[in-house]
Design a protein around this motif. Structure first.
Motif, mmCIF file in Angstrom:
data_model
loop_
_atom_site.group_PDB
_atom_site.id
_atom_site.type_symbol
_atom_site.label_atom_id
_atom_site.label_comp_id
_atom_site.label_asym_id
_atom_site.label_seq_id
_atom_site.Cartn_x
_atom_site.Cartn_y
_atom_site.Cartn_z
ATOM 1 N N HIS A 1 2.773 -14.668 -9.381
ATOM 2 C CA HIS A 1 4.160 -14.249 -9.646
ATOM 3 C C HIS A 1 4.589 -14.628 -11.063
ATOM 4 C CE1 HIS A 1 8.407 -13.464 -9.128
ATOM 5 N NE2 HIS A 1 8.706 -14.734 -9.388
ATOM 6 N N TYR B 1 2.706 -14.894 -0.975
ATOM 7 C CA TYR B 1 3.308 -14.211 -2.125
ATOM 8 C C TYR B 1 4.536 -13.406 -1.702
ATOM 9 C CZ TYR B 1 3.896 -10.932 -5.989
ATOM 10 O OH TYR B 1 4.431 -10.193 -7.008
ATOM 11 N N ALA C 1 -0.885 -17.833 -5.095
ATOM 12 C CA ALA C 1 0.127 -16.787 -4.888
ATOM 13 C C ALA C 1 1.311 -16.999 -5.815
ATOM 14 C CB ALA C 1 0.574 -16.791 -3.422
ATOM 15 N N ARG D 1 7.501 -15.659 -1.044
ATOM 16 C CA ARG D 1 7.518 -16.776 -1.995
ATOM 17 C C ARG D 1 8.908 -17.355 -2.203
ATOM 18 N NH1 ARG D 1 6.875 -12.061 -4.519
ATOM 19 N NH2 ARG D 1 8.337 -11.459 -6.172
#
Length: 228
Positions: free
Chosen positions: A59, A199, A55, A202
């Motif tokens: 990003h 995610y 995840a 995060r």
């Protein structure tokens, strides 16, 4: 505190997960030969660690499409590799005719998680910018892993037909095993949700910890074997 942060960097987390994963596989492959249960219990930590890292990677990556392609290729590699290992090696487990039974394919789960992450970003951006085009794209991406599950459901129904040709069913099943779908991912769809929530949150470590705790309880309640 700084020393702890340095110790818990992405590289060290990968090494830890790989070591625990190795212990988990030792138990799964040689359970029939008396490998202790605590090996796989330690291995239960691996999936959340890799999901967290995946995840985070989604990003920071500069090319999500290339990242998704690599995950898909590795998913195919794992599927084919598991099939070869299952037919070549033996572990003395009478329940699998002595063959090593491996169904693990975390890359498929990471791939589906990445699809939903892309969908989430398109939908949130579409809502923020009031862009119907991005909303439609996000919804379309969201449907992809769901639609890819339809052939699997159809095949399961065909397999129940008394006079179905087993060779044809096996060939079709082998082909479909290369197509990641929400009903054929390691850990189940709940792990995909965990990766997506990692995610979404995060930037909030406490929220990620709470999410992990809640998902772990849910996974245990619906399938206690996930902690074994």
């Amino acid at each position: 505190m700084n020393n702890i942060r340095k110790l818990c960097n992405a590289t060290n987390l990968k090494y830890l997960a790989m070591y625990l994963c190795f212990l988990d596989y030792i138990h799964q492959m040689f359970e029939g030969m008396g490998m202790p249960l605590w090996l796989t219990m330690l291995g239960r930590l691996v999936f959340p660690i890799f999901l967290f890292l995946a995840a985070d990677s989604f990003h920071y990556t500069h090319d999500r499409l290339a990242y998704l392609r690599r995950l898909l290729y590795m998913s195919w590699f794992m599927t084919i590799g598991n099939a070869i290992i299952g037919n070549v090696f033996h572990n003395g487990n009478v329940f699998h005719n002595g063959n090593v039974g491996l169904m693990n394919n975390a890359f498929s789960t990471f791939f589906i998680t990445g699809i939903f992450i892309c969908s989430w970003d398109l939908l949130t951006k579409g809502l923020r910018d009031k862009s119907y085009k991005e909303l439609i794209q996000g919804f379309g991406v969201f449907l992809l892993p769901i639609l890819s599950s339809i052939p699997v459901v159809v095949l399961a129904g065909i397999n129940e037909i008394p006079h179905a040709n087993p060779l044809v069913v096996q060939i079709v099943a082998s082909i479909l095993s290369l197509v990641p779908s929400i009903i054929m991912v390691e850990g189940g769809f709940v792990m995909v949700i965990l990766g997506l929530l990692f995610y979404i949150f995060r930037t909030n470590r406490m929220a990620q910890i709470i999410v992990l705790a809640v998902i772990s309880v849910i996974a245990y309640l619906f399938d206690p074997t996930t902690v074994q």
